[in-house]
Design a protein around this motif. Structure first.
Motif, mmCIF file in Angstrom:
data_model
loop_
_atom_site.group_PDB
_atom_site.id
_atom_site.type_symbol
_atom_site.label_atom_id
_atom_site.label_comp_id
_atom_site.label_asym_id
_atom_site.label_seq_id
_atom_site.Cartn_x
_atom_site.Cartn_y
_atom_site.Cartn_z
ATOM 1 N N GLU A 1 0.728 -1.191 0.039
ATOM 2 C CA GLU A 1 -0.106 -0.009 -0.135
ATOM 3 C C GLU A 1 0.867 1.414 0.008
ATOM 4 O O GLU A 1 2.120 1.440 0.499
ATOM 5 C CB GLU A 1 -0.980 0.165 1.196
ATOM 6 N N TYR A 2 0.234 2.148 -0.631
ATOM 7 C CA TYR A 2 1.321 3.681 -0.794
ATOM 8 C C TYR A 2 2.558 3.430 -1.335
ATOM 9 O O TYR A 2 3.540 3.942 -1.050
ATOM 10 C CB TYR A 2 1.319 4.222 0.623
ATOM 11 N N GLY A 3 2.898 2.206 -1.946
ATOM 12 C CA GLY A 3 4.107 1.904 -2.688
ATOM 13 C C GLY A 3 5.088 1.195 -1.850
ATOM 14 O O GLY A 3 6.207 1.423 -2.304
ATOM 15 N N GLN A 4 4.935 0.928 -0.626
ATOM 16 C CA GLN A 4 5.950 0.488 0.130
ATOM 17 C C GLN A 4 5.766 -0.903 0.918
ATOM 18 O O GLN A 4 4.472 -1.253 1.220
ATOM 19 C CB GLN A 4 6.133 1.595 1.383
ATOM 20 N N LYS A 5 6.716 -1.460 1.241
ATOM 21 C CA LYS A 5 6.684 -2.935 1.780
ATOM 22 C C LYS A 5 7.667 -3.013 3.055
ATOM 23 O O LYS A 5 8.440 -2.279 3.001
ATOM 24 C CB LYS A 5 7.145 -4.022 0.824
ATOM 25 N N ASP A 6 7.388 -3.979 3.936
ATOM 26 C CA ASP A 6 8.190 -4.305 4.958
ATOM 27 C C ASP A 6 8.794 -3.042 5.594
ATOM 28 O O ASP A 6 10.002 -2.720 5.955
ATOM 29 C CB ASP A 6 9.480 -4.949 4.509
ATOM 30 N N ILE A 7 7.609 -2.093 6.109
ATOM 31 C CA ILE A 7 8.107 -0.982 6.750
ATOM 32 C C ILE A 7 6.604 -0.720 7.706
ATOM 33 O O ILE A 7 5.457 -0.952 7.134
ATOM 34 C CB ILE A 7 8.349 0.032 5.961
ATOM 35 N N CYS A 8 6.867 -0.077 8.883
ATOM 36 C CA CYS A 8 5.481 0.685 9.309
ATOM 37 C C CYS A 8 5.613 2.192 9.245
ATOM 38 O O CYS A 8 6.450 2.797 9.447
ATOM 39 C CB CYS A 8 5.459 0.233 11.062
ATOM 40 N N LEU A 9 4.528 2.611 8.755
ATOM 41 C CA LEU A 9 4.581 4.172 8.450
ATOM 42 C C LEU A 9 3.010 4.479 8.337
ATOM 43 O O LEU A 9 2.163 3.643 8.474
ATOM 44 C CB LEU A 9 5.053 4.064 7.129
ATOM 45 N N GLY A 10 3.023 5.950 8.486
ATOM 46 C CA GLY A 10 1.749 6.604 9.204
ATOM 47 C C GLY A 10 0.810 6.722 7.598
ATOM 48 O O GLY A 10 1.412 7.384 6.876
ATOM 49 N N VAL A 11 -0.302 5.961 7.669
ATOM 50 C CA VAL A 11 -1.267 5.962 6.580
ATOM 51 C C VAL A 11 -2.595 6.136 7.074
ATOM 52 O O VAL A 11 -2.855 5.763 8.465
ATOM 53 C CB VAL A 11 -1.051 5.008 5.687
ATOM 54 N N PRO A 12 -3.762 6.576 6.445
ATOM 55 C CA PRO A 12 -5.310 6.595 6.889
ATOM 56 C C PRO A 12 -5.595 5.203 7.094
ATOM 57 O O PRO A 12 -5.434 4.327 6.120
ATOM 58 C CB PRO A 12 -5.862 7.394 5.777
ATOM 59 N N VAL A 13 -6.025 4.822 8.224
ATOM 60 C CA VAL A 13 -6.482 3.378 8.573
ATOM 61 C C VAL A 13 -7.935 3.578 9.271
ATOM 62 O O VAL A 13 -8.187 4.788 10.002
ATOM 63 C CB VAL A 13 -5.584 2.659 9.370
ATOM 64 N N ILE A 14 -8.865 2.512 9.150
ATOM 65 C CA ILE A 14 -9.786 2.357 9.819
ATOM 66 C C ILE A 14 -9.430 1.647 11.192
ATOM 67 O O ILE A 14 -8.909 0.482 10.961
ATOM 68 C CB ILE A 14 -10.837 1.666 9.201
ATOM 69 N N VAL A 15 -9.893 2.102 12.264
ATOM 70 C CA VAL A 15 -9.635 1.522 13.499
ATOM 71 C C VAL A 15 -10.761 1.088 14.467
ATOM 72 O O VAL A 15 -11.709 1.866 14.611
ATOM 73 C CB VAL A 15 -8.758 2.339 14.499
#
Ligand code: APR
Length: 311
Positions: free
Chosen positions: A257-271
């Motif tokens: 997602e958002y062009g990235q893998k194997d990383i934790c990064l801030g994106v809009p998510v439903i919680v």
């Protein structure tokens, strides 16, 4: 619903206080390594619960994880806060060791918990928590984006001279001074793009102020902030416990997602009750995507440092 907060310092205690005051959890356990600290703060909060009419039960313990058993959510705030002039990155060595040991102990007693990471450097600590815990990715969430977005909205509201609740805005990317990305293009004043009311120069200053929002506070207070970080942790807990399905910017594991893998990064998510449930694609333009990629690169470099540390 039971919530454990690891670290009874400024952020952890504030988060506990909001959870108690707003009766978000039935039970809150504060745990710290400093003898008596969690017990003392919990006792003080219990007495304020009496005044405020809260039914939330709050207890404090020193290092005794058995008291945290069967927590639905574990919030990790333990660590060393940022001192003036110190970057979040410099904290990595100390806080990584702490986060690693905390995860192990907390999960031993609450194997089904959802983990919220607040300790800095938050993106790397979230990645570490995910790897160390072996939990499904939806159960590990880093808090930073809610805080950064709150700061963004606060600066926007000040420039617009309007109530903060009339402003919407989101900050994605890393939770560092140079890695976060205030998405000015999507910010609105009651649904209307803020660019209709504020000049490009004003908007640039708001984005710049947002990015150094944490450092500004650290300079003023002498340590890192706690009111907004604690409140941000509490609303994240609330969305999980009450299954609110709120849309927040949070640090989560990306798998393309958002062009990235194997990383934790801030994106809009439903919680909701399952942790972070879905990533929402905001369709970044080329400029925003380039900033996101740059942010990912910086966070990835920091994550790579983990491998060099003897934790
Ligand atoms: N287990 C439990 N608690 C711990 C441990 C541990 N292994 N190591 C440290 N602590 C506790 C400390 O004793 C302290 O009470 O964590 C608490 C941290 O509190 P503060 O020093 O007041 O720091 P705070 O401002 O709350 O920030 C905590 O959040 O925003 C981030 O950068 C900040 O990483 C920092 C974290």
């Amino acid at each position: 619903m039971k919530v454990t907060i690891v670290g009874a310092g400024n952020v952890g205690a504030t988060c506990a206080d909001v959870l108690m005051y707003r009766q978000i959890a039935h039970e809150v356990v504060l745990i710290d390594i400093k003898e008596g600290l969690a017990e003392g703060k919990a006792l003080d909060m219990r007495q304020s619960a009496n005044i405020l009419g809260s039914a939330t039960r709050i207890t404090g313990v020193t290092n005794d994880y058995s008291q945290t058993a069967n927590s639905d959510v574990v919030v990790i705030t333990s660590g060393v806060p940022r001192k003036p002039g110190m970057t979040r990155e410099e904290l990595i060595g100390i806080n990584a060791g702490i986060v690693k040991s905390v995860i192990k102990q907390a999960l031993e007693y609450s194997p089904n918990a959802i983990i919220i990471v607040i300790s800095n450097p938050m993106d790397t600590m979230t990645y570490l928590a995910l790897k160390e815990s072996g939990l499904p990715k939806h159960r590990v969430i880093g808090m930073g984006g809610i805080l950064d977005s709150a700061r963004f909205k606060s600066y926007l509201a000040a420039a617009l001279n309007c109530p903060q609740k009339d402003v919407e805005g989101v900050v994605i990317g890393g939770h560092g001074d140079t890695t976060m990305i205030p998405l000015t293009r999507f910010a609105t004043y009651l649904g209307v793009p803020v660019s209709q009311f504020l000049s490009q120069e004003q908007l640039k200053k708001i984005a710049d102020d947002t990015m150094v929002g944490g450092a500004t506070l650290t300079k003023l207070i002498g340590t890192s902030a706690w009111y907004a970080p604690g409140a941000a942790g509490a609303v994240l807990v609330e969305s999980i416990l009450a299954d609110q399905k709120r849309l927040f910017a949070c640090c989560v594991a990306l798998d393309g997602e958002y062009g990235q893998k194997d990383i934790c990064l801030g994106v809009p998510v439903i919680v909701g009750k399952n942790g972070w449930e879905k990533i929402i694609d905001f369709q970044l333009n080329a400029e925003e995507q380039a900033l996101f990629n740059k942010s990912a690169e910086a966070v990835r470099n920091m994550n790579n440092l983990l491998a060099t540390l003897a934790l």
